[in-house]
Motif scaffolding. Structure first.
Motif, PDB file in Angstrom:
ATOM      1  N   SER A 156      42.782 -32.854   1.327  1.00 39.83           N
ATOM      2  CA  SER A 156      41.980 -32.789   2.552  1.00 39.83           C
ATOM      3  C   SER A 156      40.510 -32.587   2.198  1.00 39.83           C
ATOM      4  O   SER A 156      39.644 -33.378   2.602  1.00 39.83           O
ATOM      5  CB  SER A 156      42.468 -31.652   3.455  1.00 39.83           C
ATOM      6  N   HIS A 157      40.208 -31.537   1.424  1.00 37.68           N
ATOM      7  CA  HIS A 157      38.809 -31.306   1.045  1.00 37.68           C
ATOM      8  C   HIS A 157      38.350 -32.300  -0.025  1.00 37.68           C
ATOM      9  O   HIS A 157      37.166 -32.582  -0.150  1.00 37.68           O
ATOM     10  CB  HIS A 157      38.603 -29.863   0.579  1.00 37.68           C
ATOM     11  N   ALA A 158      39.298 -32.831  -0.788  1.00 31.90           N
ATOM     12  CA  ALA A 158      38.922 -33.783  -1.837  1.00 31.90           C
ATOM     13  C   ALA A 158      38.361 -35.070  -1.235  1.00 31.90           C
ATOM     14  O   ALA A 158      37.421 -35.657  -1.777  1.00 31.90           O
ATOM     15  CB  ALA A 158      40.125 -34.098  -2.715  1.00 31.90           C
ATOM     16  N   ILE A 174      47.327 -28.758   2.609  1.00 32.59           N
ATOM     17  CA  ILE A 174      46.901 -29.816   3.528  1.00 32.59           C
ATOM     18  C   ILE A 174      46.470 -29.240   4.869  1.00 32.59           C
ATOM     19  O   ILE A 174      47.156 -28.379   5.438  1.00 32.59           O
ATOM     20  CB  ILE A 174      48.071 -30.814   3.715  1.00 32.59           C
ATOM     21  N   GLU A 175      45.333 -29.748   5.362  1.00 27.53           N
ATOM     22  CA  GLU A 175      44.862 -29.295   6.673  1.00 27.53           C
ATOM     23  C   GLU A 175      45.544 -30.079   7.796  1.00 27.53           C
ATOM     24  O   GLU A 175      45.535 -31.322   7.793  1.00 27.53           O
ATOM     25  CB  GLU A 175      43.339 -29.417   6.755  1.00 27.53           C
ATOM     26  N   VAL A 176      46.118 -29.330   8.734  1.00 29.51           N
ATOM     27  CA  VAL A 176      46.835 -29.915   9.873  1.00 29.51           C
ATOM     28  C   VAL A 176      46.296 -29.253  11.137  1.00 29.51           C
ATOM     29  O   VAL A 176      46.100 -28.038  11.171  1.00 29.51           O
ATOM     30  CB  VAL A 176      48.363 -29.645   9.752  1.00 29.51           C
ATOM     31  N   GLN A 229      37.822 -34.015  10.994  1.00 28.75           N
ATOM     32  CA  GLN A 229      37.827 -35.388  10.465  1.00 28.75           C
ATOM     33  C   GLN A 229      38.815 -35.584   9.311  1.00 28.75           C
ATOM     34  O   GLN A 229      39.242 -36.696   9.040  1.00 28.75           O
ATOM     35  CB  GLN A 229      36.397 -35.798  10.023  1.00 28.75           C
ATOM     36  N   GLN A 230      39.194 -34.490   8.676  1.00 30.93           N
ATOM     37  CA  GLN A 230      40.125 -34.609   7.543  1.00 30.93           C
ATOM     38  C   GLN A 230      41.487 -34.000   7.872  1.00 30.93           C
ATOM     39  O   GLN A 230      42.365 -33.929   7.002  1.00 30.93           O
ATOM     40  CB  GLN A 230      39.540 -33.927   6.297  1.00 30.93           C
ATOM     41  N   SER A 231      41.654 -33.546   9.126  1.00 29.26           N
ATOM     42  CA  SER A 231      42.904 -32.867   9.489  1.00 29.26           C
ATOM     43  C   SER A 231      43.936 -33.870   9.977  1.00 29.26           C
ATOM     44  O   SER A 231      43.613 -34.792  10.732  1.00 29.26           O
ATOM     45  CB  SER A 231      42.642 -31.825  10.586  1.00 29.26           C
TER      46      SER A 231
HETATM   47 MN    MN Z   1      38.485 -27.041   5.639  1.00 30.85          MN
END
Ligand code: MN
Ligand code: PEP
Length: 334
Positions: free
Chosen positions: A270-272, A296-298, A310-312
């Protein structure tokens, strides 16, 4: 460690160097060639500063032949470390997924995400209560209230909690937290690392934004030198010239770290990447190259997330990802 001496040194300089090294209890092996003299040091050289050694007048070159990290080094601890957190195991062939929102926002938000990621097979719940934000005007996290909400979600779901610490003074608030995360920005906050070395909590240590693999291992060493061996490393992308992704995921770090250390290594796609649609392919790649887990961001409503929407992934996209990851685990590189 090997020292190559400058040509034409004076005998007195040589005698001083040798007696200083002997006073540090090193066994020495001196080899005088026609052109240069080489001194081999046998013993634990981890406390010697190579830059300082190289600055000595008599020394031309210093070469380390063994790594300065001992506790984290696979050479001295060949078997994989398995970190156990509640029912979850990370390392030694056990794969765990940590999932949850970037930040804890409300009880309703956290509990609904926690229930759904648990159903999809996540073994631990993540959620930031103290948030390291680039802007001081951005949402900074619910702080203590966020920790309380994480505890409530743990009570409801039974999932162990992973959350980030940003300051030593907050440590008492983390008493019931299961895994303490050290974020990328604090990877070299050495006082914090030393203090965490005196706790018995598993520590999730994220690689710094511009940190090398050796620096990551030395930071793990800081924690382990204090007696806490429960360190989980996390590759979360590094800064490169590429602008299209938030960071560049260094997947080669996974098999490389596996050979250098016995500690478990997980990946944060996610942050990558910073882009939701890249999270699944990078998760599959991470699992395939031997990672011990994922973080992982959910979010239940990514467009309205207070941080990192935006990355979740939506809970549905996470469920899909978890199924695909499980399917490829039997073929993962070991
Ligand atoms: Mn974050
Ligand atoms: C996080 O995991 O919430 C986070 C801020 O990650 P990183 O420290 O890797 O940027």
């Amino acid at each position: 460690m090997i020292l190559v001496l400058n040509e034409n040194y004076e005998q007195k300089q040589f005698d001083n160097l040798i007696s200083w090294l002997k006073s540090k209890d090193f066994e020495l092996h001196v080899s005088k060639g026609l052109e240069s003299t080489v001194v081999g040091l046998i013993g634990d050289t981890s406390s010697l500063d190579t830059d300082m050694m190289e600055s000595l007048d008599i020394v031309k070159l210093v070469k380390r032949v063994s790594e300065p990290y001992k506790s984290a080094n696979r050479k001295f601890h060949p078997l994989d470390t398995v970190v156990e957190v509640g029912d979850a195991k990370i390392g030694g062939g056990n794969f765990s997924i940590i999932a949850g929102p970037c930040s804890v926002e409300s009880e309703q938000q956290l509990c609904s995400i926690a229930e759904s990621v648990k159903k999809s097979g996540a073994g631990l719940l993540r959620g930031g209560a103290f948030k390291p934000r680039t802007s001081p005007y951005a949402f900074q996290g619910l702080r203590q209230k966020g920790i309380d909400l994480l505890m409530a979600a743990k009570e409801k779901t039974g999932l162990p909690i992973v959350t980030e610490i940003m300051d030593i003074s907050h440590l008492p608030l983390f008493e019931n937290v299961d895994v303490i995360q050290v974020g990328a920005r604090n990877m070299q906050n050495f006082e914090l690392l030393k203090e965490l070395g005196h706790t018995d909590k598993p520590i999730l240590l994220k690689r710094g934004l511009s940190s090398t693999i050796d620096e990551l291992l030395m930071s793990a060493e800081y924690i382990m030198a204090g007696g806490n061996e429960k360190v989980i490393l996390c590759e979360r992308g590094i800064r490169t010239f590429e602008q299209k992704t938030r960071n560049t995921l260094d997947l080669s770090a996974i098999p490389l770290l596996k050979s250098l250390t016995h500690l478990p290594i997980i990946v944060d796609p996610s942050h990558a990447t910073g882009i939701a649609k890249l999270v699944e392919p990078m998760s599959l790649a991470a699992a395939a190259c031997g990672a011990d887990g994922l973080i992982i961001e959910v979010h239940n409503d990514p467009p309205h997330a207070l941080c990192d929407g935006q990355q979740s992934l939506t809970p549905e996209a996470f469920d899909d990802l978890a199924n695909k990851v499980r399917a490829i685990l039997p073929y993962a590189y070991k």
